[in-house]
Scaffold this motif. Sequence first.
Motif, PDB file in Angstrom:
ATOM      1  N   GLY A 178      50.638  36.159  36.145  1.00 12.16           N
ATOM      2  CA  GLY A 178      51.392  36.852  36.637  1.00 12.16           C
ATOM      3  C   GLY A 178      51.137  37.538  38.090  1.00 12.16           C
ATOM      4  N   PHE A 179      52.107  37.775  38.692  1.00 13.40           N
ATOM      5  CA  PHE A 179      51.618  38.500  40.397  1.00 13.40           C
ATOM      6  C   PHE A 179      50.605  39.706  40.072  1.00 13.40           C
ATOM      7  N   ARG A 180      49.497  39.578  40.774  1.00 15.66           N
ATOM      8  CA  ARG A 180      48.490  40.680  40.775  1.00 15.66           C
ATOM      9  C   ARG A 180      48.042  41.195  39.519  1.00 15.66           C
ATOM     10  N   LYS A 181      47.986  40.073  38.657  1.00 17.31           N
ATOM     11  CA  LYS A 181      47.628  40.045  37.276  1.00 17.31           C
ATOM     12  C   LYS A 181      46.351  39.189  37.203  1.00 17.31           C
ATOM     13  N   GLY A 182      45.949  38.764  38.045  1.00 15.49           N
ATOM     14  CA  GLY A 182      44.612  37.807  38.072  1.00 15.49           C
ATOM     15  C   GLY A 182      43.214  38.505  37.978  1.00 15.49           C
ATOM     16  N   THR A 183      42.539  38.265  37.058  1.00 12.30           N
ATOM     17  CA  THR A 183      41.166  39.285  36.862  1.00 12.30           C
ATOM     18  C   THR A 183      40.133  38.898  37.679  1.00 12.30           C
ATOM     19  N   GLN A 184      40.181  37.628  38.232  1.00 13.13           N
ATOM     20  CA  GLN A 184      39.247  37.287  38.926  1.00 13.13           C
ATOM     21  C   GLN A 184      39.430  37.807  40.296  1.00 13.13           C
ATOM     22  N   SER A 185      40.468  37.673  40.766  1.00 13.35           N
ATOM     23  CA  SER A 185      40.945  38.248  42.108  1.00 13.35           C
ATOM     24  C   SER A 185      41.177  39.779  42.303  1.00 13.35           C
ATOM     25  N   GLN A 186      41.568  40.265  41.124  1.00 11.18           N
ATOM     26  CA  GLN A 186      41.870  41.599  41.368  1.00 11.18           C
ATOM     27  C   GLN A 186      40.448  42.508  41.148  1.00 11.18           C
ATOM     28  N   LEU A 187      39.744  41.864  40.353  1.00 14.14           N
ATOM     29  CA  LEU A 187      38.558  42.649  39.888  1.00 14.14           C
ATOM     30  C   LEU A 187      37.275  42.289  40.829  1.00 14.14           C
ATOM     31  N   GLU A 188      37.687  41.506  41.913  1.00  9.40           N
ATOM     32  CA  GLU A 188      36.806  40.814  42.911  1.00  9.40           C
ATOM     33  C   GLU A 188      35.779  40.052  42.568  1.00  9.40           C
ATOM     34  N   PHE A 189      35.777  39.505  41.440  1.00  8.87           N
ATOM     35  CA  PHE A 189      34.784  38.381  40.859  1.00  8.87           C
ATOM     36  C   PHE A 189      34.976  37.212  42.048  1.00  8.87           C
ATOM     37  N   LEU A 190      36.105  37.220  42.408  1.00  9.73           N
ATOM     38  CA  LEU A 190      36.171  35.703  43.250  1.00  9.73           C
ATOM     39  C   LEU A 190      36.012  36.142  44.626  1.00  9.73           C
ATOM     40  N   PRO A 191      35.163  35.323  45.388  1.00  4.97           N
ATOM     41  CA  PRO A 191      34.555  35.366  46.906  1.00  4.97           C
ATOM     42  C   PRO A 191      35.498  34.922  47.703  1.00  4.97           C
ATOM     43  N   GLU A 192      35.767  35.537  48.788  1.00  7.93           N
ATOM     44  CA  GLU A 192      36.375  35.253  50.070  1.00  7.93           C
ATOM     45  C   GLU A 192      38.076  34.674  49.364  1.00  7.93           C
ATOM     46  N   ARG A 193      38.516  35.638  48.716  1.00 10.51           N
ATOM     47  CA  ARG A 193      39.867  35.395  47.938  1.00 10.51           C
ATOM     48  C   ARG A 193      40.848  35.192  48.746  1.00 10.51           C
ATOM     49  N   HIS A 194      40.783  35.965  50.116  1.00  8.50           N
ATOM     50  CA  HIS A 194      41.940  35.770  50.972  1.00  8.50           C
ATOM     51  C   HIS A 194      41.893  34.719  52.139  1.00  8.50           C
ATOM     52  N   THR A 195      40.727  33.964  52.008  1.00  6.37           N
ATOM     53  CA  THR A 195      40.625  33.006  53.108  1.00  6.37           C
ATOM     54  C   THR A 195      40.411  31.554  52.275  1.00  6.37           C
ATOM     55  N   ASP A 196      39.034  31.308  51.998  1.00  9.43           N
ATOM     56  CA  ASP A 196      38.830  29.966  51.477  1.00  9.43           C
ATOM     57  C   ASP A 196      39.280  29.773  50.350  1.00  9.43           C
ATOM     58  N   PHE A 197      39.348  30.801  49.351  1.00 11.62           N
ATOM     59  CA  PHE A 197      39.782  30.606  47.913  1.00 11.62           C
ATOM     60  C   PHE A 197      41.124  31.296  47.690  1.00 11.62           C
ATOM     61  N   ILE A 198      42.042  31.051  48.556  1.00 10.73           N
ATOM     62  CA  ILE A 198      43.452  31.571  48.518  1.00 10.73           C
ATOM     63  C   ILE A 198      44.188  30.749  47.237  1.00 10.73           C
ATOM     64  N   TYR A 199      43.728  29.737  47.300  1.00 14.30           N
ATOM     65  CA  TYR A 199      44.413  28.594  46.128  1.00 14.30           C
ATOM     66  C   TYR A 199      44.101  29.068  44.943  1.00 14.30           C
ATOM     67  N   SER A 200      42.719  29.604  44.739  1.00 10.48           N
ATOM     68  CA  SER A 200      42.224  30.034  43.541  1.00 10.48           C
ATOM     69  C   SER A 200      43.100  31.139  42.947  1.00 10.48           C
ATOM     70  N   VAL A 201      43.441  32.084  43.916  1.00  7.76           N
ATOM     71  CA  VAL A 201      44.467  33.338  43.655  1.00  7.76           C
ATOM     72  C   VAL A 201      45.484  32.660  42.981  1.00  7.76           C
ATOM     73  N   LEU A 202      46.223  31.642  43.927  1.00 10.04           N
ATOM     74  CA  LEU A 202      47.529  31.055  43.473  1.00 10.04           C
ATOM     75  C   LEU A 202      47.519  30.412  41.935  1.00 10.04           C
ATOM     76  N   SER A 203      46.320  29.621  41.802  1.00  8.36           N
ATOM     77  CA  SER A 203      46.463  29.070  40.392  1.00  8.36           C
ATOM     78  C   SER A 203      46.327  29.898  39.577  1.00  8.36           C
ATOM     79  N   GLU A 204      45.556  31.208  39.512  1.00  9.19           N
ATOM     80  CA  GLU A 204      45.244  32.011  38.522  1.00  9.19           C
ATOM     81  C   GLU A 204      46.538  32.911  38.192  1.00  9.19           C
ATOM     82  N   GLU A 205      47.216  33.218  39.190  1.00  7.48           N
ATOM     83  CA  GLU A 205      48.387  34.183  39.052  1.00  7.48           C
ATOM     84  C   GLU A 205      49.557  33.262  38.701  1.00  7.48           C
TER      85      GLU A 205
END
Length: 374
Positions: free
Chosen positions: A252-279
């Motif tokens: 769900g939107f803004r419910k991804g633990t990896q991105s919201q809790l900042e475990f995922l690095p560079e989540r706004h640039t190189d790993f934006i697709y990871s945010v998309l896949s998680e949420e």
Amino acid sequence: MDLSIKVEERTIFKRLDLNFILVIFALNVIGLINLYSATHGPHSNEVEPLFISQFLWLGIGWSVFFVCTLVDYAIVARLAIWVYILNFGALLYVTFFGHVALGAQRWVDLGFFRYQPSETMKLALIMIMAKILASRNSTGQGMGLKELAFPMIILLIPFGLVVEQPDLGTGMMLAAIGGSMILFSKVKRWILGAVITVALVTAPIAWQFGLREYQKNRILTFISPTNDPRGTGYNSIQSKIAVGSGRFLGKGFRKGTQSQLEFLPERHTDFIYSVLSEEHGFVGSMMTMGLFCMLFILGLRVATNARDKFGALLAVGVLCYVFWHMFVNIGMVIGLLPIVGVPLPLLSYGGSSMLTTMAGLGLVSSVAYRRYLF
């Protein structure tokens, strides 16, 4: 009389490829939604300016898109050499006086904006390669060494400067874009075989003497990321956790633990697709991939209907730019390719990348706009 009526009916609005524009817009919206989520976690501090900045860059990007659409791409053919020379000069400047960040010297600090010449060089390379290749292989037999010499020099000069920054990821993108355009223009089979043979023979030498230590570590980490899970393997592991945890429908939107809790690095640039896949899960990921596929199909249709060879090559070059960036970015996010600093077009945060992508797509739109000779 009938011809004059048909010409009058082709207004500016009707001559635009609206399907192509709508697909780009849809990808922009997906990018903004995911960027908002990636930069608005509970522990984020300076994230608000990033989203606002991207929104502004997107507005400028669409302005550039429509300017490029309305300008006849024949003018691009005349300006191609000068655009290439200017970008070459910018790369030289960066080599000696560029802004250093994260161990690399890639930017020109303009105060309000850090300009990365290697990004705009991709577009300059597409323009000059399209101009050169449009005059080659007129007999359809395929280009030989004589016809390939000048295009290869034009390609290898920026490639060498970018790799020296060091920025192997962007250098490989330049090589992939230029190489794809050359293959599209057709080369003799024996040359293609020779290139593959030389690449295989020189690979061990490049590994030993050409790659820096951190670049070797990236490849070794790609092969076995669990060997250093808190060091070089961290990015890859966290990205795959984010992608896999999204499952079918996502968290769900803004419910991804990896991105919201900042475990995922560079989540706004190189790993934006990871945010998309998680949420948004497998469904959201495949919908985004489907939009990219539709963009390529529509772009290829523009290339096949172009009024001349330069227009077709220009459209193909831009499509290669978008394709290779998408392929490498998603490949590294899901663990199929080594981690390199390659943004996802139209989704990742970044002014230089956004403006370059929108300008390139604007050139494709310009080719589509002028597909009618009368």
